[in-house]
Design a protein around this motif. Structure first.
Motif, PDB file in Angstrom:
ATOM      1  N   ASN A   2       0.850  -1.164  -0.098  1.00 54.30           N
ATOM      2  CA  ASN A   2       0.084  -0.113  -0.049  1.00 54.30           C
ATOM      3  C   ASN A   2       0.814   1.226   0.081  1.00 54.30           C
ATOM      4  OD1 ASN A   2      -1.786   2.060   0.531  1.00 54.30           O
ATOM      5  ND2 ASN A   2      -2.869   1.090   2.214  1.00 54.30           N
ATOM      6  N   LYS A   3       0.829   2.146  -1.189  1.00 54.33           N
ATOM      7  CA  LYS A   3       1.410   3.229  -0.969  1.00 54.33           C
ATOM      8  C   LYS A   3       0.905   4.426  -0.343  1.00 54.33           C
ATOM      9  CE  LYS A   3       3.474   2.533  -5.624  1.00 54.33           C
ATOM     10  NZ  LYS A   3       3.795   2.909  -7.038  1.00 54.33           N
ATOM     11  N   HIS A   4      -0.440   4.366   0.208  1.00 54.80           N
ATOM     12  CA  HIS A   4      -1.271   5.272   0.804  1.00 54.80           C
ATOM     13  C   HIS A   4      -1.816   6.209   0.046  1.00 54.80           C
ATOM     14  CE1 HIS A   4      -0.941   3.944   5.318  1.00 54.80           C
ATOM     15  NE2 HIS A   4      -0.018   3.306   4.429  1.00 54.80           N
ATOM     16  N   SER A   5      -2.785   7.139   0.350  1.00 55.87           N
ATOM     17  CA  SER A   5      -3.417   8.002  -0.566  1.00 55.87           C
ATOM     18  C   SER A   5      -2.674   9.379  -0.170  1.00 55.87           C
ATOM     19  CB  SER A   5      -4.770   7.658  -0.171  1.00 55.87           C
ATOM     20  OG  SER A   5      -5.155   8.130   0.834  1.00 55.87           O
ATOM     21  N   LYS A   7      -1.796  12.665  -1.943  1.00 58.36           N
ATOM     22  CA  LYS A   7      -2.366  13.274  -2.678  1.00 58.36           C
ATOM     23  C   LYS A   7      -1.280  14.859  -2.767  1.00 58.36           C
ATOM     24  CE  LYS A   7      -6.830  11.637  -2.896  1.00 58.36           C
ATOM     25  NZ  LYS A   7      -6.778  10.668  -2.075  1.00 58.36           N
ATOM     26  N   ASN A 147       3.409   0.341   6.676  1.00 61.96           N
ATOM     27  CA  ASN A 147       2.283   1.177   6.298  1.00 61.96           C
ATOM     28  C   ASN A 147       2.202   2.025   7.733  1.00 61.96           C
ATOM     29  OD1 ASN A 147       2.074   0.466   3.870  1.00 61.96           O
ATOM     30  ND2 ASN A 147       1.013  -1.500   4.286  1.00 61.96           N
ATOM     31  N   GLU A 151       1.737   6.035   8.217  1.00 59.65           N
ATOM     32  CA  GLU A 151       0.519   6.852   8.817  1.00 59.65           C
ATOM     33  C   GLU A 151       0.994   7.479  10.077  1.00 59.65           C
ATOM     34  OE1 GLU A 151      -2.154   3.686   9.380  1.00 59.65           O
ATOM     35  OE2 GLU A 151      -2.607   3.140   7.361  1.00 59.65           O
ATOM     36  N   LYS A 249       3.400  13.878   4.009  1.00 59.62           N
ATOM     37  CA  LYS A 249       2.086  14.620   4.319  1.00 59.62           C
ATOM     38  C   LYS A 249       2.447  16.092   4.502  1.00 59.62           C
ATOM     39  CE  LYS A 249      -1.259  13.562   5.681  1.00 59.62           C
ATOM     40  NZ  LYS A 249      -2.537  13.517   4.786  1.00 59.62           N
ATOM     41  N   GLU A 252       1.912  17.217   0.986  1.00 59.83           N
ATOM     42  CA  GLU A 252       0.409  17.278   0.614  1.00 59.83           C
ATOM     43  C   GLU A 252      -0.231  18.374   1.353  1.00 59.83           C
ATOM     44  OE1 GLU A 252      -3.149  14.734   2.460  1.00 59.83           O
ATOM     45  OE2 GLU A 252      -1.939  13.452   1.219  1.00 59.83           O
ATOM     46  N   CYS A 275       6.199   9.439  -3.758  1.00 57.35           N
ATOM     47  CA  CYS A 275       5.562  10.454  -4.515  1.00 57.35           C
ATOM     48  C   CYS A 275       6.567  11.462  -5.129  1.00 57.35           C
ATOM     49  CB  CYS A 275       4.419  11.056  -3.815  1.00 57.35           C
ATOM     50  SG  CYS A 275       3.136  10.241  -3.263  1.00 57.35           S
TER      51      CYS A 275
END
Length: 347
Positions: A2-5, A7, A147, A151, A249, A252, A275
């Motif tokens: 899971n790369k995580h969301s 954005k 993961n 987080e 984060k 983002e 990212c």
């Protein structure tokens, strides 16, 4: 995996022309403030404003222990990690005087230290496990732990954002994390491992050779799938992956990110494999003495602000260079234009 969301948007570059035009019309010869001008354009572009600001800057120190330290790959003993955490909290470490000097807030995070701390308001308890596994024999962490680190590292930056922070620097404390950084560098850049391994906290040449032999054996024993994310998980530290999550984060949330030394440069390298846009938000503050750091900076196309021979970690290089970032912001906001000052252009 899971790369995580996360954005992360690449900052719109249209405003950069307006920022440069404003800087070129300040009462100075064009380009005469050099790197300060470049930083002002970068920060203004990140914030999408002609009047960039720095509000409530903070330095985050993630701490964690490394299973590979059992192999004697560090000059410093593992018990130093919790001892230094107490030193951070008591205000006696190198990073503390920089933070006091420049009015920068501090957050200390237990990411995975092999010690049972009593609850303390000054220590953010996000411990995943009491130290990673020994990657000479197995992966340092599971996918679930990887993961979780992303987080939890991100959650600290969300906390900073709620407190009004728009500029953040990252530091670390973890005996053995220069070794893990060397592994990341070799795996993620293709640079020979031997060129990535240095003295860490104080090895002599024989110690460095022994460290290399152990890390080379760990690389030879690697049993993963060969992907970037798997290398990060397999050889990383909990504090390092939390820093990666924090950097992602921060980008983002459109914060300015100050990158410290060898370890944090490897963390932004790792973050960029999740990212790539995260690099748009990073200012590389210094080139340290750790072997491989210059090669890594060159690989990333990064131009560090200072080269003071620092190898302390903790975010010390970032905070040492912080006044230059502040000067860039003051320049674009406080210098008069030729028209406002009624000064004839003299060049």
């Amino acid at each position: 995996m899971n790369k995580h969301s996360f954005k992360i948007e690449k900052p719109c570059k249209e405003i950069a022309t307006q920022l440069q035009d404003k800087i070129d019309n300040l009462t100075k010869p064009k380009g005469s403030l050099g790197r300060l001008e470049e930083m002002a354009v970068q920060i203004g572009t990140i914030q999408q404003t002609l009047t960039p600001t720095i509000t409530n800057p903070q330095n985050i120190i993630y701490g964690g222990d490394h299973g590979i330290a059992a192999e004697g790959i560090s000059f410093s003993p593992p018990e130093i990690t919790p001892q230094m955490v107490f030193n951070f909290i008591e205000g006696g470490a190198g990073i503390n005087f920089f933070a006091r000097q420049h009015g920068i807030g501090m957050k200390v995070v237990d990411s995975g230290i092999n010690y049972d701390f009593e609850p303390m308001s000054e220590l953010i308890d996000l411990k995943v496990r009491k130290g990673t596994r020994n990657y000479l024999h197995e992966a340092a962490m599971t996918e679930e732990e990887f993961n979780l680190c992303l987080e939890r590292g991100a959650s600290v930056i969300e906390m900073c954002h709620r407190e009004g922070t728009n500029l953040v620097s990252f530091g670390e404390m973890g005996i053995g994390n220069t070794s893990s950084s060397s592994m990341w560098m070799a795996c993620l850049t293709g640079i020979e491992l031997e060129k990535c391994v240095g003295a860490g906290s104080g090895f002599d040449s024989e110690g460095v050779k022994r460290k290399y032999r152990i890390l080379k054996a760990a690389l030879d024993n690697y049993k993963g799938d060969g992907s970037d994310l798997d290398y990060i998980r397999y050889f990383g530290g909990y504090e390092m992956v939390m820093a990666v999550g924090g950097m992602l984060k921060a980008a983002e949330l459109k914060m300015v990110i100050l990158i410290d030394g060898f370890i944090m440069t490897n963390c932004i390298l790792a973050a960029s494999r999740i990212c790539p846009e995260v690099l748009e938000y990073a200012i590389f503050t210094h080139q340290g003495d750790e072997a491989g750091h210059k090669m890594l900076l060159d690989f990333l196309g990064a131009k560090p602000l200072i080269n003071f021979g620092l190898r302390l970690g903790e975010g010390s290089g970032a905070l040492c260079a912080y006044p230059l970032i502040e000067s860039a912001v003051r320049m674009i906001n406080e210098m008069s234009s030729w028209q406002k000052a009624s000064v004839t252009k003299y060049f």
